[in-house]
Design an enzyme around this catalytic site. Structure first.
Site, PDB file in Angstrom:
ATOM      1  N   LYS A 113       3.931  -4.478   2.041  1.00  0.00           N
ATOM      2  CA  LYS A 113       2.613  -5.107   2.031  1.00  0.00           C
ATOM      3  C   LYS A 113       2.499  -6.176   0.938  1.00  0.00           C
ATOM      4  CE  LYS A 113       0.189  -1.664   4.637  1.00  0.00           C
ATOM      5  NZ  LYS A 113       1.318  -0.722   4.891  1.00  0.00           N
TER       6      LYS A 113
HETATM    7  C1  LIG Z   1       1.711  -0.277   6.141  1.00  0.00           C
HETATM    8  C2  LIG Z   1       3.081   0.307   6.270  1.00  0.00           C
HETATM    9  C3  LIG Z   1       3.716   0.444   7.530  1.00  0.00           C
HETATM   10  C4  LIG Z   1       3.035   0.090   8.838  1.00  0.00           C
HETATM   11  O1  LIG Z   1       2.855  -1.284   8.997  1.00  0.00           O
HETATM   12  P1  LIG Z   1       1.804  -1.849  10.060  1.00  0.00           P
HETATM   13  O2  LIG Z   1       1.717  -3.299   9.784  1.00  0.00           O
HETATM   14  O3  LIG Z   1       0.505  -1.125   9.803  1.00  0.00           O
HETATM   15  O4  LIG Z   1       2.348  -1.551  11.431  1.00  0.00           O
HETATM   16  C5  LIG Z   1       5.009   0.958   7.564  1.00  0.00           C
HETATM   17  N1  LIG Z   1       5.641   1.336   6.430  1.00  0.00           N
HETATM   18  C6  LIG Z   1       5.071   1.225   5.211  1.00  0.00           C
HETATM   19  C7  LIG Z   1       5.814   1.688   4.013  1.00  0.00           C
HETATM   20  C8  LIG Z   1       3.773   0.708   5.083  1.00  0.00           C
HETATM   21  O5  LIG Z   1       3.209   0.615   3.868  1.00  0.00           O
END
Ligand SMILES: *Cc1c(COP(=O)(O)O)cnc(C)c1O
Length: 469
Positions: A113
Site C-alpha cells: 500500500k
Molecule cells: C491490501 C492488501 C492486499 C489486498 O489488496 P487489494 O488491493 O485490496 O486487492 C493484499 N495483501 C496485503 C498485504 C495488503 O495489505
C-alpha cells in the site's frame, strides 16, 4: 484526460477535481473516459527508464491539470531509494523456473500500500496548498492501510490524520509501527472495541454532512483513483524486468482483497501491456474467486466472513470491483448502476450473462483460485526450503494460486504484498523461526508510543477531532 462515474453521472471531471473525493456523487466510482494506448514502440522507449521516470510517463497520460515540472518533482521525491530500500524501488527476483516475485513491500510500512499511498500524500499536500485548503483524514484500520496512510501523511502541511484502530487487537509490530509516530498531525485513537466498531464510527461521522463539511473530513480508502493509477506503474516496470522483447506476454498473479491491486493490472492490460493471464488469488474469503469461476458475485454476510492468517484479504465485498464490471458490460452505466446500486444492496449479488462470462478469461484474461491456512503454511515452508526465500502469508496465497495456473511457457510474476515481519505468528507456525527485522525497523519495538484510548462512541471521537483540528 477526464473522469466520469461508473453509474452514469457523466459530468467530466479533471484529475485534481477527483483527487480528494471518494465516491462520485451518484455513488459510483470514477473512471478515466478512455485508456491511453501504449504500443510496442512506446514500450521499447519505456523499458530503460528508472522507476520515477516511468511513473512520470504513465501518470502524465492520466493527469492533465498538474504542470509537468511539478508532477515530475512530486514523483521524484516519492520514489526514492531512501523510502523504498533501493534505486530499483520495485526489484523483481526469479523464484523458480517461470515464476518471479515483484517486491512491492520495501516501503516505509513494509506493505504494497506504500507504493500508492506515498504518492497520494505528496499529491494531497500539493493540491491542498494550491487551493488554500486543509483536510482532516478520518479512517479505520485493522493494520496495513492505517499505517501506510499515516506514514504517507506524517508532517504534511494542511493535513491531519485521525486513525481509529481496535485497541489491543493489532499485531505487536503493527501497533509499534503506528503508535510510535510522534508527528503532531497524526492522531491514533485506540477504540475499545473491534474493527467493525471503528468502521461504524467512521461511517457515522461521515454521514453527519454538516460536521463533515465544517471540519473538512476526508478519507484515503482504496477506491481513490490516484491510488489505482500509482499502482499501474509497477506492472509495466515488472514486465520490463522479466521479458526482453516488447511484445512477449507475461501472467500476473495478485493476492486480492478489495480488487484494487489487480484492478490496476487490468488497467495496464487495457493500455496495451501484453498480459496473458491475470491470476487472482483469494484466501478463504473467496467472493472474487467464486465470481471468476461461476459468473455470480455474491456479497458475504458478516457471519460468512472469516478472520484468516492473510487478514488484509479478509473481505465480504470488493470495493473496486464495480470498475471492472463497468468495463465488462461495455461501459454500460445504467446497467452498472442497476447491479451495484440495486441488486447488490437488495439481494446481495448478481450474475453476469453468458457472453460476459465467456469474456472473463478469453478477453480480459482473468483466472482465479483460493488458498487456505494450510496452503499458506505449506507454501511458506516450501518456498523457504527450496529457495531460502521467506514470503509473507498474503504473498504465499499468490504463489500457491500462481503455481496452479502456470503453463510452462508464459512467465508468471507474483506480486509480493507484505514483508514476513508483519505476520510473524504465521511464519513461526509454518517454519518455527522468527522472521528477521528489516534494517529500517530496528529499535521500533522499544520506542515510546503515543495514542489515545477511547470508548467506541461517536460523540467522543467527534469531540476529539474538534479539539485537535
Ligand atoms: C491490501 C492488501 C492486499 C489486498 O489488496 P487489494 O488491493 O485490496 O486487492 C493484499 N495483501 C496485503 C498485504 C495488503 O495489505
Amino acid at each position: 484526460m477526464n473522469y466520469l462515474s461508473t453509474r452514469g453521472d457523466d459530468t467530466r471531471k479533471s484529475f485534481c477535481q477527483i483527487l480528494l473525493e471518494g465516491l462520485a456523487p451518484d455513488g459510483g466510482l470514477y473512471m478515466p473516459d478512455e485508456y491511453p494506448q501504449v504500443d510496442e514502440t512506446v514500450r521499447a522507449k519505456w523499458r530503460t527508464l528508472s522507476y520515477p521516470e516511468l511513473a512520470f510517463e504513465i501518470c502524465s497520460l492520466f493527469i492533465s491539470d498538474i504542470p509537468s515540472s511539478d508532477l515530475r518533482q512530486l514523483i521524484n521525491k516519492t520514489y526514492t531509494a531512501q523510502a523504498f530500500g533501493s534505486d530499483k524501488v520495485v526489484p523483481v527476483t526469479r523464484l523458480e523456473e517461470g515464476l518471479y516475485l515483484a517486491h512491492l513491500s520495501n516501503g516505509p510500512t513494509f506493505a504494497f500500500k506504500d507504493m500508492a499511498m506515498q504518492l497520494l500524500g505528496n499529491l494531497f499536500e500539493y493540491e491542498l496548498a494550491r487551493r488554500g485548503q486543509t483536510l482532516n483524514i478520518l479512517g479505520a484500520t485493522s493494520g496495513d492501510t492505517g499505517s501506510a496512510a499515516e506514514y504517507a501523511m506524517r508532517g504534511k502541511k494542511g493535513i491531519n490524520v485521525f486513525m481509529l484502530s481496535p485497541h489491543g487487537r493489532m499485531s505487536p509490530f503493527q501497533q509499534a509501527q503506528m503508535y510510535t509516530l510522534q508527528d503532531a498531525n497524526i492522531h491514533n485513537l485506540a477504540v475499545q472495541g473491534v474493527f467493525d466498531d471503528c468502521q461504524d464510527i467512521v461511517k457515522a461521522v461521515s454521514n453527519d454532512l454538516e460536521f463533515k463539511r465544517r471540519y473538512n473530513i476526508g478519507t484515503v480508502n482504496s477506491i481513490n483513483w490516484a491510488r489505482l493509477l500509482a499502482q499501474v506503474v509497477y506492472y509495466f516496470y515488472s514486465y520490463f524486468q522479466v521479458v526482453s522483447s516488447d511484445d512477449a506476454r507475461v501472467s500476473l498473479a495478485v493476492p486480492s482483497g478489495n480488487f484494487g491491486n489487480i484492478c490496476a493490472a487490468h488497467v495496464a492490460h487495457m493500455m496495451g501491456l501484453p498480459i496473458y493471464r491475470l491470476v487472482l488469488a483469494t484466501n478463504e474469503n473467496n467472493v472474487l474467486q467464486e465470481f471468476f469461476s461461476t459468473g455470480t458475485y455474491r456479497v458475504r454476510k458478516p457471519s460468512e466472513t472469516f478472520e484468516t492468517s492473510s487478514p488484509s484479504m479478509d473481505i465480504s465485498k470488493a470495493s473496486n470491483f464495480e470498475r471492472f464490471i463497468y468495463d465488462l458490460t461495455g461501459r454500460d452505466a445504467p446497467r452498472t448502476r442497476q447491479l451495484f446500486g440495486v441488486e447488490v444492496p437488495e439481494h446481495g449479488g448478481f450474475s453476469v450473462n453468458e457472453a460476459e462470462f465467456d469474456m472473463l478469461e478469453s478477453y480480459y484474461g482473468f483466472v482465479a483460485g483460493t488458498s487456505t491456512h494450510a496452503d499458506r503454511l505449506h507454501t511458506i515452508a516450501d518456498v523457504y526450503k527450496l529457495h531460502k526465500v521467506l514470503i509473507d502469508p498474503h504473498t504465499a496465497d499468490g504463489v500457491k494460486v500462481a503455481r496452479e495456473h502456470m503453463n510452462g511457457i508464459v512467465p508468471t510474476i507474483v506480486m509480493e504484498t507484505a514483508q514476513p515481519i508483519k505476520f510473524a505468528a504465521t511464519i513461526k507456525e509454518a517454519l518455527d523461526i522468527e522472521p528477521p527485522m528489516p534494517q529500517q525497523a530496528k529499535g521500533l519495538m522499544g520506542m515510546p508510543k503515543r495514542f489515545e484510548v477511547v470508548p467506541a462512541d461517536v460523540k467522543t471521537v467527534k469531540d476529539y477531532i474538534v479539539k485537535h483540528v
